[in-house]
Write a protein that holds these residues in place. Structure first.
Motif, mmCIF file in Angstrom:
data_model
loop_
_atom_site.group_PDB
_atom_site.id
_atom_site.type_symbol
_atom_site.label_atom_id
_atom_site.label_comp_id
_atom_site.label_asym_id
_atom_site.label_seq_id
_atom_site.Cartn_x
_atom_site.Cartn_y
_atom_site.Cartn_z
ATOM 1 N N LEU A 265 0.843 -1.197 0.000
ATOM 2 C CA LEU A 265 0.000 0.000 0.000
ATOM 3 C C LEU A 265 0.879 1.247 0.000
ATOM 4 O O LEU A 265 1.924 1.270 0.647
ATOM 5 C CB LEU A 265 -0.896 0.017 1.238
ATOM 6 N N ARG A 268 0.239 6.875 2.379
ATOM 7 C CA ARG A 268 -0.983 7.434 2.966
ATOM 8 C C ARG A 268 -2.015 6.346 3.233
ATOM 9 O O ARG A 268 -2.690 6.348 4.268
ATOM 10 C CB ARG A 268 -1.568 8.503 2.042
ATOM 11 N N GLU A 269 -2.156 5.418 2.300
ATOM 12 C CA GLU A 269 -3.096 4.320 2.510
ATOM 13 C C GLU A 269 -2.629 3.426 3.647
ATOM 14 O O GLU A 269 -3.439 2.854 4.386
ATOM 15 C CB GLU A 269 -3.248 3.510 1.223
ATOM 16 N N SER A 272 -3.688 4.977 6.883
ATOM 17 C CA SER A 272 -5.118 4.720 7.099
ATOM 18 C C SER A 272 -5.351 3.288 7.554
ATOM 19 O O SER A 272 -6.194 3.021 8.423
ATOM 20 C CB SER A 272 -5.903 4.993 5.814
#
Length: 281
Positions: A265, A268-269, A272
């Protein structure tokens, strides 16, 4: 008085190359103590440590913590002679097998780090590190566990260096979900990962378990690059796990790591994903 392993220091490992220096520090402590007109019981009482500990340090069988040397230098008015060994004792406190790694990390200007089963040592909280060490079989002694935890936490000075090294971490999803030490330990660990991921010199990515293609299936990868253009790398799935420094071998590891980053990923993902994992606890 009960001797506290974590505060006092650690026993010298047999055959440790630092043993002669530890013995020299112990002898110097004895000379400074006697010059100050203090007995071992007097010094132990003044410092708040056991007499047994003081005797071990003076014999050179116990590595004193840097903080101990700083405190005793002031108490004995040693004029900095004991304090001068603080950095050497800081290095000596690492287990032998960790010492070279810590030195390499201190010199590295860039690190590429992929972890498959556990979080990388530079990312671990003290509680997480302790849980990992306490699970080892055959069991470690309390002294070995505390020394191991201190060594891992001590390596985190790489985050405070100026100029800061560039650090890239890719961690398997399972390393964010397995509750070593319990859910509260995992919660604090995930919070720490989010803090680290905010640093400008750090990139942290998560490799989801549902990926159908994975360049890291062979195991962990570490590549450390230095200011002079040289580098050293290691992978559990290549070169029989041996460290390598040749351009061809390093190119193989960097290629694999590049593929792993592309399959994981984005940063930023990944943040999250960690936040969602934290919310489920």
């Amino acid at each position: 008085m009960t001797e506290n392993v974590d505060e006092a220091g650690w026993d010298v490992e047999p055959g440790d190359e630092m043993e002669p220096m530890v013995q020299a520090v112990g002898r110097l402590l004895q000379v400074c103590r006697e010059a100050a007109g203090m007995s071992v019981p007097d010094l132990a009482a003044a410092l708040g440590y056991s007499e047994a500990l003081i005797r071990k340090i003076e014999r050179g069988s116990r590595i004193p913590r840097p903080e101990f040397l700083d405190k005793v230098d002031t108490l004995l008015k040693a004029q900095g002679h004991l304090r001068a060994f603080m950095e050497d004792m800081r290095r000596a406190r690492y287990p032998k097998k960790v010492r070279d790694l810590a030195d390499l990390e201190e010199r590295a200007v860039e690190m590429l780090l992929y972890g498959s089963h556990n979080l990388h040592g530079l990312l671990q909280t003290p509680e997480y590190a302790r849980a990992l060490l306490e699970m080892r079989q055959p069991s470690y002694s309390t002294d070995v566990i505390e020394r191991g935890v201190a060594a891992r936490i001590g390596r985190k000075t790489v985050f405070e260096r100026e100029p800061a090294p560039t650090l890239s971490f890719v961690q398997e999803q399972v390393t964010l979900e397995r509750p070593y030490g319990g859910k509260m330990v995992l919660r604090r660990q995930l919070e720490h990962l989010l803090e680290v991921s905010q640093l400008r010199n750090v990139t942290l990515q998560v490799m989801p378990t549902d990926r159908e293609e994975h360049a890291g299936a062979a195991g962990v990868i570490q590549v450390l690059k230095f200011a002079d253009g040289t580098a050293i790398g290691r992978s559990s799935g290549a070169f029989n796990g041996r460290p390598v420094s040749g351009p061809k071998d390093l190119r193989i590891l960097e290629l694999r790591y590049g593929m792993i980053r592309a399959q994981a990923l984005p940063p930023r993902e990944s943040q999250s994903f960690i936040e969602q994992a934290l919310g489920r606890l």
